[in-house]
Design an enzyme around this catalytic site. Structure first.
Site, PDB file in Angstrom:
ATOM      1  N   CYS A 143       1.018  -1.040   0.008  1.00  0.00           N
ATOM      2  CA  CYS A 143      -0.162   0.091  -0.217  1.00  0.00           C
ATOM      3  C   CYS A 143       1.023   1.694   0.061  1.00  0.00           C
ATOM      4  O   CYS A 143       1.482   1.268   0.794  1.00  0.00           O
ATOM      5  CB  CYS A 143      -1.000   0.260   1.746  1.00  0.00           C
ATOM      6  SG  CYS A 143      -2.032   2.025   1.139  1.00  0.00           S
ATOM      7  N   CYS A 172       0.177   3.960   3.221  1.00  0.00           N
ATOM      8  CA  CYS A 172       0.202   3.495   4.922  1.00  0.00           C
ATOM      9  C   CYS A 172       2.612   4.057   5.461  1.00  0.00           C
ATOM     10  O   CYS A 172       2.320   4.846   3.786  1.00  0.00           O
ATOM     11  CB  CYS A 172       0.869   1.668   4.977  1.00  0.00           C
ATOM     12  SG  CYS A 172      -0.609   1.152   5.041  1.00  0.00           S
ATOM     13  N   HIS A 232      -4.166   0.487   8.255  1.00  0.00           N
ATOM     14  CA  HIS A 232      -4.523   0.541   6.600  1.00  0.00           C
ATOM     15  C   HIS A 232      -6.397   0.056   7.270  1.00  0.00           C
ATOM     16  O   HIS A 232      -7.103   0.222   6.064  1.00  0.00           O
ATOM     17  CB  HIS A 232      -3.594  -0.611   6.170  1.00  0.00           C
ATOM     18  CG  HIS A 232      -4.142  -0.947   5.063  1.00  0.00           C
ATOM     19  ND1 HIS A 232      -3.458  -0.555   3.413  1.00  0.00           N
ATOM     20  CD2 HIS A 232      -4.644  -2.046   4.132  1.00  0.00           C
ATOM     21  CE1 HIS A 232      -4.150  -1.021   2.976  1.00  0.00           C
ATOM     22  NE2 HIS A 232      -4.856  -2.178   3.066  1.00  0.00           N
ATOM     23  N   ASN A 257     -14.485   8.201  -1.639  1.00  0.00           N
ATOM     24  CA  ASN A 257     -15.049   7.354  -2.490  1.00  0.00           C
ATOM     25  C   ASN A 257     -14.093   6.347  -1.835  1.00  0.00           C
ATOM     26  O   ASN A 257     -13.788   5.712  -1.404  1.00  0.00           O
ATOM     27  CB  ASN A 257     -14.673   6.851  -3.901  1.00  0.00           C
ATOM     28  CG  ASN A 257     -14.953   8.094  -4.963  1.00  0.00           C
ATOM     29  OD1 ASN A 257     -15.432   9.433  -4.753  1.00  0.00           O
ATOM     30  ND2 ASN A 257     -13.782   8.152  -6.065  1.00  0.00           N
ATOM     31  N   HIS A 302      -6.698   1.688   1.376  1.00  0.00           N
ATOM     32  CA  HIS A 302      -7.084   2.712   2.493  1.00  0.00           C
ATOM     33  C   HIS A 302      -7.627   2.813   2.743  1.00  0.00           C
ATOM     34  O   HIS A 302      -7.846   4.621   1.909  1.00  0.00           O
ATOM     35  CB  HIS A 302      -4.968   3.255   2.035  1.00  0.00           C
ATOM     36  CG  HIS A 302      -4.290   3.519   3.536  1.00  0.00           C
ATOM     37  ND1 HIS A 302      -3.001   3.113   4.282  1.00  0.00           N
ATOM     38  CD2 HIS A 302      -4.607   4.930   4.841  1.00  0.00           C
ATOM     39  CE1 HIS A 302      -3.356   3.751   5.628  1.00  0.00           C
ATOM     40  NE2 HIS A 302      -3.859   4.803   5.815  1.00  0.00           N
ATOM     41  N   HIS A 349      -9.277   7.042   2.658  1.00  0.00           N
ATOM     42  CA  HIS A 349      -8.109   8.652   2.355  1.00  0.00           C
ATOM     43  C   HIS A 349      -9.294   8.733   1.486  1.00  0.00           C
ATOM     44  O   HIS A 349     -11.005   8.084   1.331  1.00  0.00           O
ATOM     45  CB  HIS A 349      -7.353   8.151   1.718  1.00  0.00           C
ATOM     46  CG  HIS A 349      -7.667   7.224  -0.375  1.00  0.00           C
ATOM     47  ND1 HIS A 349      -7.755   5.844   0.265  1.00  0.00           N
ATOM     48  CD2 HIS A 349      -7.974   7.872  -1.066  1.00  0.00           C
ATOM     49  CE1 HIS A 349      -8.531   5.722  -1.447  1.00  0.00           C
ATOM     50  NE2 HIS A 349      -7.938   6.918  -1.996  1.00  0.00           N
ATOM     51  N   GLN A 407     -10.104  12.320  -1.090  1.00  0.00           N
ATOM     52  CA  GLN A 407      -9.203  12.956  -2.485  1.00  0.00           C
ATOM     53  C   GLN A 407      -9.637  15.170  -2.631  1.00  0.00           C
ATOM     54  O   GLN A 407     -11.128  14.889  -2.121  1.00  0.00           O
ATOM     55  CB  GLN A 407      -9.215  12.721  -4.225  1.00  0.00           C
ATOM     56  CG  GLN A 407      -8.682  11.158  -3.875  1.00  0.00           C
ATOM     57  CD  GLN A 407      -8.789  10.420  -5.907  1.00  0.00           C
ATOM     58  OE1 GLN A 407      -7.914  11.425  -6.191  1.00  0.00           O
ATOM     59  NE2 GLN A 407      -9.762  10.402  -5.572  1.00  0.00           N
TER      60      GLN A 407
END
Length: 358
Positions: free
Chosen positions: A69, A72, A132, A172, A183, A185, A187
């Site tokens: 990933c 991470c 994660h 998303n 992970h 997150h 945007q």
């Protein structure tokens, strides 16, 4: 919150938002690399919309194993996009951006029947936690409050970049939505144009104001609160409801009870209250089908320079899940004609979400 900015090996900016005053090692030990590739905008005259062409994104990282990933923390001899052994919240410029400032990917010699220009803008990845396996719903209210502050910070700073017309913060969640990294997150996009959805919505608000002298968003919120049947949760500063004309089988709008144009205008009390209400809503969504719900959470806020007096900040949250094991696909009517067909009544969704309280 402590904010620290640094540069990655290819020149991209990375910004740490720490909930403590710990000092950071800011050097990226990776070898220097060229900056990300720029994209192109082409104008569709039929719909009067800009389309982003970003062919370099075909090679972006897609659902890697946990050990690979890129979001991470770095460690164990492996360097990720985040050159730190731990972090709270971190934002950095996307390695595979849809929009970026730089030279256009064409030399201008090829003639096209439509206008084109460089795909200028900025795309940032916002990591919510170092864990994660976490999800937004697993975060503490304090961490959510930090993220709200970061959304406001990035909105303010990105709005000051030359040519930026709109800042869009979103998350998303789930591969069914199209997530390419597991992970936790989100945007942030800084567009060099107003998006079609924003332009159309604010034009509707302008016509409504000219016709009635009132605020379209405030009246929509007031009508839903008065009706009550589609309201899922009300707090001192926020209201979450299923819109009467919901397009998606699960769809919510979350409005501050006081009109503000964008995230930076929220008060401390409104940010605190949102942190609690939002975690409650996300928990209800996961209990709806007794499984993590794939969703898009999208902040609608005012453009940078135009029609700010018409905008009303709100969060739109929707899912393609319509039943256990069943997804809502954009088929002929939706994809070709833009006419949504919803298989679930909004009133039914609202009732089920009310019943999904902890």
């Amino acid at each position: 919150m402590r904010k620290t900015s640094a540069r990655l090996a290819d020149g991209r900016e990375i910004i740490y938002f720490d909930e403590s005053d710990a000092q950071r090692e800011l050097r990226d030990p990776r070898d220097p690399a060229p900056p990300p590739t720029a994209s192109e905008l082409r104008f569709d005259p039929l719909l009067e919309e800009w389309v982003v062409l970003a062919a370099h994104r075909q090679g972006r990282t897609h659902l890697p194993a946990t050990a690979e990933c890129p979001l991470c923390p770095s460690g164990g001899g492996r360097q990720t996009e985040i050159p730190a052994s731990s972090y709270d919240v971190v934002a950095f410029e996307n390695r595979f951006p849809a929009l970026a400032f730089g030279d256009p990917p064409y030399d201008g010699t090829e003639e096209l029947p439509v206008p084109r220009r460089a795909g200028e803008g900025r795309c940032e990845v916002l990591c919510f936690a170092a864990d994660h396996d976490a999800s937004f719903v697993d975060l503490s209210p304090r961490r959510v409050r930090t993220i709200v502050d970061v959304w406001a910070d990035r909105t303010r700073e990105l709005s000051e970049l030359p040519g930026v017309e709109q800042v869009f913060c979103f998350e998303n969640r789930g591969p069914e939505i199209g997530v390419t990294l597991h992970h936790p997150h989100g945007q942030i996009y800084a567009y060099s144009f107003r998006t079609p959805r924003t332009r159309r919505t604010l034009d509707s608000a302008q016509r409504y104001r000219e016709r009635t002298g009132r605020d379209l968003f405030a009246d929509d919120l007031r009508a839903e609160r008065n009706a009550g049947v589609r309201v899922v949760r009300r707090s001192e500063h926020w209201t979450a409801f299923v819109p009467a004309a919901a397009r998606w089988p699960v769809e919510l709008r979350i409005y501050p009870n006081r009109r503000v144009a964008d995230l930076p205008e929220l008060t401390d009390a409104e940010r605190d209250d949102f942190s609690l209400l939002y975690l409650d809503i996300l928990g209800r969504l996961d209990r709806l089908f007794d499984a993590p719900l794939p969703y898009v959470a999208a902040w609608h806020q005012a453009p940078v320079r135009t029609q700010r007096d018409l905008a009303y900040l709100h969060l739109e949250l929707f899912s393609v899940r319509r039943a256990p094991g069943k997804l809502k696909y954009l088929a002929g009517s939706e994809a070709a004609m833009g006419v949504f067909v919803n298989d679930v009544l909004p009133e039914t969704t609202a009732q089920r979400l009310r019943e999904a309280a902890p």
